[in-house]
Each structure stands twice: as C-alpha cells, then as structure tokens.
Scaffold this motif. Structure first.
Motif, PDB file in Angstrom:
ATOM      1  N   LEU A 382     -18.315  61.664 -10.689  1.00 20.06           N
ATOM      2  CA  LEU A 382     -19.607  61.369 -11.304  1.00 20.06           C
ATOM      3  C   LEU A 382     -20.339  62.630 -11.758  1.00 20.06           C
ATOM      4  CD1 LEU A 382     -20.924  58.596  -8.894  1.00 20.06           C
ATOM      5  CD2 LEU A 382     -19.497  58.368 -10.917  1.00 20.06           C
ATOM      6  N   GLU A 383     -20.031  63.781 -11.154  1.00 18.93           N
ATOM      7  CA  GLU A 383     -20.696  65.019 -11.552  1.00 18.93           C
ATOM      8  C   GLU A 383     -20.444  65.346 -13.015  1.00 18.93           C
ATOM      9  OE1 GLU A 383     -20.415  65.259  -7.124  1.00 18.93           O
ATOM     10  OE2 GLU A 383     -19.197  64.502  -8.774  1.00 18.93           O
ATOM     11  N   MET A 384     -19.300  64.911 -13.537  1.00 24.94           N
ATOM     12  CA  MET A 384     -18.981  65.177 -14.940  1.00 24.94           C
ATOM     13  C   MET A 384     -19.923  64.430 -15.878  1.00 24.94           C
ATOM     14  SD  MET A 384     -16.666  67.446 -15.187  1.00 24.94           S
ATOM     15  CE  MET A 384     -16.308  67.257 -16.938  1.00 24.94           C
ATOM     16  N   VAL A 385     -20.460  63.301 -15.418  1.00 26.99           N
ATOM     17  CA  VAL A 385     -21.432  62.563 -16.235  1.00 26.99           C
ATOM     18  C   VAL A 385     -22.659  63.425 -16.489  1.00 26.99           C
ATOM     19  CG1 VAL A 385     -22.893  60.511 -16.365  1.00 26.99           C
ATOM     20  CG2 VAL A 385     -20.625  60.351 -15.342  1.00 26.99           C
ATOM     21  N   VAL A 386     -23.103  64.138 -15.455  1.00 25.16           N
ATOM     22  CA  VAL A 386     -24.284  64.985 -15.582  1.00 25.16           C
ATOM     23  C   VAL A 386     -23.986  66.187 -16.482  1.00 25.16           C
ATOM     24  CG1 VAL A 386     -26.052  66.250 -14.320  1.00 25.16           C
ATOM     25  CG2 VAL A 386     -24.993  64.246 -13.278  1.00 25.16           C
ATOM     26  N   LEU A 387     -22.811  66.769 -16.326  1.00 30.40           N
ATOM     27  CA  LEU A 387     -22.461  67.928 -17.146  1.00 30.40           C
ATOM     28  C   LEU A 387     -22.346  67.574 -18.624  1.00 30.40           C
ATOM     29  CD1 LEU A 387     -19.837  69.757 -14.906  1.00 30.40           C
ATOM     30  CD2 LEU A 387     -22.227  70.342 -15.283  1.00 30.40           C
ATOM     31  N   LEU A 388     -22.058  66.303 -18.906  1.00 31.66           N
ATOM     32  CA  LEU A 388     -21.971  65.843 -20.299  1.00 31.66           C
ATOM     33  C   LEU A 388     -23.322  65.398 -20.839  1.00 31.66           C
ATOM     34  CD1 LEU A 388     -18.650  63.849 -19.924  1.00 31.66           C
ATOM     35  CD2 LEU A 388     -18.971  65.778 -21.466  1.00 31.66           C
ATOM     36  N   ALA A 389     -24.367  65.421 -20.005  1.00 29.73           N
ATOM     37  CA  ALA A 389     -25.685  64.922 -20.404  1.00 29.73           C
ATOM     38  C   ALA A 389     -26.281  65.642 -21.618  1.00 29.73           C
ATOM     39  CB  ALA A 389     -26.659  64.986 -19.226  1.00 29.73           C
ATOM     40  N   PRO A 390     -26.155  66.975 -21.746  1.00 30.31           N
ATOM     41  CA  PRO A 390     -26.717  67.624 -22.949  1.00 30.31           C
ATOM     42  C   PRO A 390     -26.108  67.096 -24.235  1.00 30.31           C
ATOM     43  CG  PRO A 390     -26.255  69.255 -21.256  1.00 30.31           C
ATOM     44  CD  PRO A 390     -25.648  67.970 -20.782  1.00 30.31           C
ATOM     45  N   ILE A 391     -24.782  66.892 -24.235  1.00 24.87           N
ATOM     46  CA  ILE A 391     -24.124  66.322 -25.410  1.00 24.87           C
ATOM     47  C   ILE A 391     -24.566  64.873 -25.596  1.00 24.87           C
ATOM     48  CG2 ILE A 391     -21.911  65.825 -26.490  1.00 24.87           C
ATOM     49  CD1 ILE A 391     -22.455  68.765 -26.191  1.00 24.87           C
ATOM     50  N   SER A 392     -24.739  64.161 -24.475  1.00 26.59           N
ATOM     51  CA  SER A 392     -25.166  62.760 -24.542  1.00 26.59           C
ATOM     52  C   SER A 392     -26.516  62.622 -25.229  1.00 26.59           C
ATOM     53  CB  SER A 392     -25.239  62.172 -23.122  1.00 26.59           C
ATOM     54  OG  SER A 392     -25.695  60.838 -23.145  1.00 26.59           O
ATOM     55  N   THR A 393     -27.420  63.553 -24.933  1.00 30.68           N
ATOM     56  CA  THR A 393     -28.746  63.517 -25.559  1.00 30.68           C
ATOM     57  C   THR A 393     -28.644  63.664 -27.073  1.00 30.68           C
ATOM     58  OG1 THR A 393     -29.761  64.459 -23.573  1.00 30.68           O
ATOM     59  CG2 THR A 393     -31.000  64.638 -25.620  1.00 30.68           C
ATOM     60  N   LEU A 394     -27.801  64.579 -27.520  1.00 30.41           N
ATOM     61  CA  LEU A 394     -27.635  64.788 -28.959  1.00 30.41           C
ATOM     62  C   LEU A 394     -26.931  63.610 -29.620  1.00 30.41           C
ATOM     63  CD1 LEU A 394     -26.546  68.545 -28.914  1.00 30.41           C
ATOM     64  CD2 LEU A 394     -28.788  67.631 -29.516  1.00 30.41           C
ATOM     65  N   ALA A 395     -26.145  62.871 -28.843  1.00 28.16           N
ATOM     66  CA  ALA A 395     -25.375  61.753 -29.395  1.00 28.16           C
ATOM     67  C   ALA A 395     -26.160  60.456 -29.451  1.00 28.16           C
ATOM     68  CB  ALA A 395     -24.110  61.553 -28.561  1.00 28.16           C
ATOM     69  N   ASP A 396     -27.319  60.407 -28.807  1.00 28.45           N
ATOM     70  CA  ASP A 396     -28.016  59.138 -28.598  1.00 28.45           C
ATOM     71  C   ASP A 396     -28.488  58.474 -29.893  1.00 28.45           C
ATOM     72  OD1 ASP A 396     -28.741  57.213 -26.733  1.00 28.45           O
ATOM     73  OD2 ASP A 396     -30.806  57.880 -26.688  1.00 28.45           O
ATOM     74  N   MET A 397     -28.821  59.255 -30.898  1.00 28.70           N
ATOM     75  CA  MET A 397     -29.297  58.663 -32.148  1.00 28.70           C
ATOM     76  C   MET A 397     -28.216  57.795 -32.800  1.00 28.70           C
ATOM     77  SD  MET A 397     -31.627  61.705 -33.824  1.00 28.70           S
ATOM     78  CE  MET A 397     -30.349  62.963 -33.676  1.00 28.70           C
ATOM     79  N   GLY A 398     -27.004  58.332 -32.871  1.00 30.64           N
ATOM     80  CA  GLY A 398     -25.908  57.562 -33.460  1.00 30.64           C
ATOM     81  C   GLY A 398     -25.554  56.348 -32.637  1.00 30.64           C
ATOM     82  N   ARG A 399     -25.535  56.511 -31.310  1.00 30.90           N
ATOM     83  CA  ARG A 399     -25.208  55.379 -30.442  1.00 30.90           C
ATOM     84  C   ARG A 399     -26.221  54.251 -30.583  1.00 30.90           C
ATOM     85  NH1 ARG A 399     -24.551  59.262 -25.708  1.00 30.90           N
ATOM     86  NH2 ARG A 399     -26.667  58.552 -25.308  1.00 30.90           N
ATOM     87  N   THR A 400     -27.511  54.587 -30.574  1.00 30.20           N
ATOM     88  CA  THR A 400     -28.546  53.549 -30.630  1.00 30.20           C
ATOM     89  C   THR A 400     -28.533  52.841 -31.975  1.00 30.20           C
ATOM     90  OG1 THR A 400     -29.910  54.927 -29.182  1.00 30.20           O
ATOM     91  CG2 THR A 400     -30.984  53.070 -30.242  1.00 30.20           C
ATOM     92  N   ALA A 401     -28.319  53.581 -33.051  1.00 26.73           N
ATOM     93  CA  ALA A 401     -28.212  52.949 -34.371  1.00 26.73           C
ATOM     94  C   ALA A 401     -27.077  51.936 -34.376  1.00 26.73           C
ATOM     95  CB  ALA A 401     -27.989  54.016 -35.442  1.00 26.73           C
ATOM     96  N   THR A 402     -25.981  52.276 -33.724  1.00 29.28           N
ATOM     97  CA  THR A 402     -24.838  51.357 -33.629  1.00 29.28           C
ATOM     98  C   THR A 402     -25.201  50.121 -32.817  1.00 29.28           C
ATOM     99  OG1 THR A 402     -23.371  53.288 -33.661  1.00 29.28           O
ATOM    100  CG2 THR A 402     -22.405  51.190 -33.021  1.00 29.28           C
ATOM    101  N   ASN A 403     -25.872  50.318 -31.689  1.00 32.71           N
ATOM    102  CA  ASN A 403     -26.263  49.194 -30.829  1.00 32.71           C
ATOM    103  C   ASN A 403     -27.189  48.219 -31.550  1.00 32.71           C
ATOM    104  OD1 ASN A 403     -24.855  50.500 -28.779  1.00 32.71           O
ATOM    105  ND2 ASN A 403     -26.682  51.444 -27.913  1.00 32.71           N
TER     106      ASN A 403
END
Length: 429
Positions: A382-403
């Motif tokens: 699960l620690e890898m989820v946190v380490l990927l969080a900065p990239i996740s923040t930048l990716a959120d716009m595309g993901r939400t538009a898709t949702n």
C-alpha cells in the motif's frame, strides 16, 4: 541526523499547513510535498527512518477506511433505488452499462501497460517486506470471492467478499421493503445513511493528509530509487491521459452508436461542456447537477432516468478512477516487484477493479481509495499508492473527465433502451 531530519520534516509540515490556510489547492500542496520530500531525502540520505513513520501511519489509516467505505456506499446505493423492481429494470441496465465502461477502462489500461512494459527493468526498492505468495487455482480464486466470515475477511483485507456481502445485504433490505416491511428497514437505512456520511467525512480528513504523507514517504524512498525510475512515473501520467482520450472518444463513441443508435459526433458536441466541467473541477459529484441538466435539456433524456443514472455513475463504474488508473498502477508495481503475472492474474485484476468500482465515491481523491482497495485485494504494498500520489494528482483531470462522460453516456443509453429518449430533442442544434 535522524532527529535533525525529523525536525526539518516538522518545519516542512508547518509550511504545508500554512499553504492550506492560504487556500492553496490540494494538488499544489501534494506536488510541493513531493518536491520537498525529494530534497529532504537527498540531504538526509540514510537518516529518514523516523520520518517515514508519518507516511506509514497514513497508509495504515487509509487502509482502515477501505472496508467501511465500500460496505456503506454499496448498501446505501442499493437502498436508494427503492425497490428490486426498479433495480432490475433501470437499475440493472444502469449498472450494466457503467460496469461495461469500467471493464473497458481496465482493458485499455492493461493493454497500454503491456505495450509499454511499464515497470519492467526499473530498479526500485519497494518500501515494505514483500513476499511473493503462491498463486491460487482458478477454482480457489472464485470460491474465495465469497464471504465465509466477514470479520476475518475484513481483518485479512479480502475486499471482494466484503463487496459481495454488501450487495447481499442490500438485496435483503430491498426484499423486506417490497414485502411491506418498509418501517422495519427505515431505521437500518437511516443508520446506513448516517454512518456513510461519517465515513465520508473521516475519509476526507485522512486524504487531506496526503501532502504530508507524500513528503515523508518520498524522503524515505528517494535513497533507494535510481534515475531509471523517474521515466516510468512520467510514463504512468502520459498513459493516463492516453487512456482517457481513448475511452472518451473511441470507447464511449462506440457505445452510444451501438446501443443508443445516435450519431457519436452529435453526442460529443452535446456532452462536451459537461466533460470540461469534470476536467476542471476534478469532481464527479460536483458535476452531477450539470450532468443531469445536460441530459434533460440538451439530449432529450427523461428526468427520471437522468436523475437516477447520472448520480449512480458518480458512485460506481468510474472507468478513470476505478478502471485504467489503478490497473496501470498495479501492473507497474507488479513488474517492479518481479511478480510473474499471467492471464489469470490479469483477469482477476479486471474483475477486482470492477467490484471495487461499486464502492467508489466521486470526489477528489477517489482514485487513492480505489487503488488502495485494488492493491489490498491483489496483495501489493500500500505504500506504493502514496508514492504515486503526486502523479495521481496530475492525472485527476483526465480521469474525472472520463468518469463524468461515462455517467452521461450511460444515462443516454438506458433512456434509449427504455424508449425515454426524445431523439428530436437530441438531434436539435
């Protein structure tokens, strides 16, 4: 040096707190935390053991929220349908189309991750003691999906049995309502609604700590990562937007053309304002009013279906946050760890992503919860989820538009199947 590193970390935490008080965006604070963690890790290389405690606590709290969040959201969503009859007609169709969106999103993520071999050859010391478990047979996997003891299932992090148990509870409650025992179910429904709100608030409180956790875990991890790991992290971000574009324009276009029998170009012109609202607000829940209005006023969808399916699409399906994003992340981590995943594991990955999507909540940070649940189900750290969080923040716009687009198109398709789509209104300029 250990204690000096902790003192410097606390100063950086204070700076992040001041940024929050000045209403700086969550995304900016996460990126700032990541950069500060990188610098801290380089300066205090080998002396960040105590610093990592903050991030480890965050990961444990995040994991603790997965079970209650999934259970309450699934049961509440089913109770809100009102009856099994509605669940069987409009409800099942809505769930079916939204699930199809999720599976398509997961498959797109799987294909992109396989093509680019993401994570292979990356030298990254995963921040936990990970043991490769023996892969169960197909029969064992299917059997283990069903609950035996929900307390032990929850304690062992078995996500899928909890989801199936929640669905069964929802069905039982709806059966009682249909048998005339609505008064009996009402206290239970009130409790679920109240408990869900408390869980949502607690989850929000925990995810608000993400910038601090990212700083701590990034500082501890930077000493174990080499330059070859930077490119894959950037590649994850790029693949997220590629997957988003493929799903919105190709996948959704095929679905509305095949099932709703409408011109996909006309549809994209109609839905584009809502897609952009999701892109900019990064909140599927926040886009619900605009989504319902767009469906009823611009596309000719009946209000009954628009007001049911569009909000449902903000709590399940979610091909971005619960589809291609967690799948790409899971394959990346599995490849980094050298896990020999094959067709069976990939099929399980897609199925688990679908089941986890039943309990997503369409607010900023949802992807962190869904990815945590998926990692827990697949036995990934699960620690890898946190380490990927900065990239996740930048990716959120595309993901939400898709949702948001997936929820919108699902309502259109259901309306067409129920003969509640005004095609004249849809084709009107």
């Amino acid at each position: 040096m250990q204690f000096i590193a902790v003192l410097v970390t606390l100063v950086l935490f204070y700076i992040l707190h001041q940024m929050k008080k000045r209403d700086m965006s969550f995304g900016i604070r996460v990126i700032t935390g990541a950069i500060a963690g990188l610098i801290l890790g380089f300066i205090f290389r080998g002396s960040t053991e105590y610093v990592s405690i903050f991030g480890s606590i965050y990961a444990r709290l995040l994991y603790a929220m997965v079970i209650p969040l999934l259970l309450t959201v699934i049961v509440r969503t089913m109770l809100n349908t009102g009856s099994l009859t509605k669940l069987r007609s409009v409800g099942l169709k809505s769930v079916g189309i939204l699930s199809l969106h999720n599976v398509m999103g997961s498959v797109v993520g799987l294909i992109l991750a396989a093509i680019f071999k993401i994570g292979q050859g990356v030298h990254f010391d995963v921040p936990v003691d990970s043991e490769i478990k023996e892969v169960p047979t197909v029969a064992e996997t299917i059997t283990n999906f069903f609950p035996s003891n929900i307390v032990s299932n929850a304690a062992e992090g078995q996500i899928v049995p909890i989801i199936i148990f929640s669905v069964l509870v929802g069905v039982a409650a709806l059966r009682l309502i249909e048998s005339g025992k609505e008064e009996t179910v009402r206290p239970f429904a009130d409790f679920i609604n109240s408990f869900a709100e408390v869980i949502f608030k607690l989850t929000s409180m925990i995810t608000s700590l993400t910038p601090y956790a990212v700083l701590a875990l990034m500082a501890n991890a930077v000493g174990r990562v080499d330059s070859t790991a930077i490119a894959p992290f950037i590649l994850i971000l790029v693949l997220n937007y590629v997957a988003s574009a493929i799903h919105i324009f190709l996948g959704t276009g095929i679905l509305v053309s095949a099932f709703a029998k409408v011109n996909p170009l006309t549809y994209f012109k109609k839905v584009w304002p809502v897609t952009m609202i999701g892109f900019t607000t990064q909140s599927s829940m926040g886009a619900i009013p605009a989504n319902v209005e767009n469906l009823t006023e611009k596309q000719g969808v009946s209000e009954e279906i628009a007001s049911f399916t569009a909000p449902l699409g903000a709590t399940m399906g979610m091909p971005g946050c619960a589809g291609f994003w967690p799948v790409i992340n899971a394959i990346f981590v599995a490849n980094v760890m050298g896990l020999a995943w094959g067709p069976t594991e990939y099929a399980k990955l897609i199925l688990v992503a679908l089941l986890v999507s039943l309990g997503t909540v369409g607010v900023p940070g949802t992807a962190t919860i869904t990815t945590t649940a998926l990692f827990a189900a697949m036995g990934l750290p699960l620690e890898m989820v946190v380490l990927l969080a900065p990239i996740s923040t930048l990716a959120d716009m595309g993901r939400t538009a898709t949702n948001v687009t997936a929820a919108n198109s699902s309502a259109l398709i259901v309306a067409a199947s129920e003969n509640k789509l005004n095609r004249e209104a849809f084709n009107r300029a």
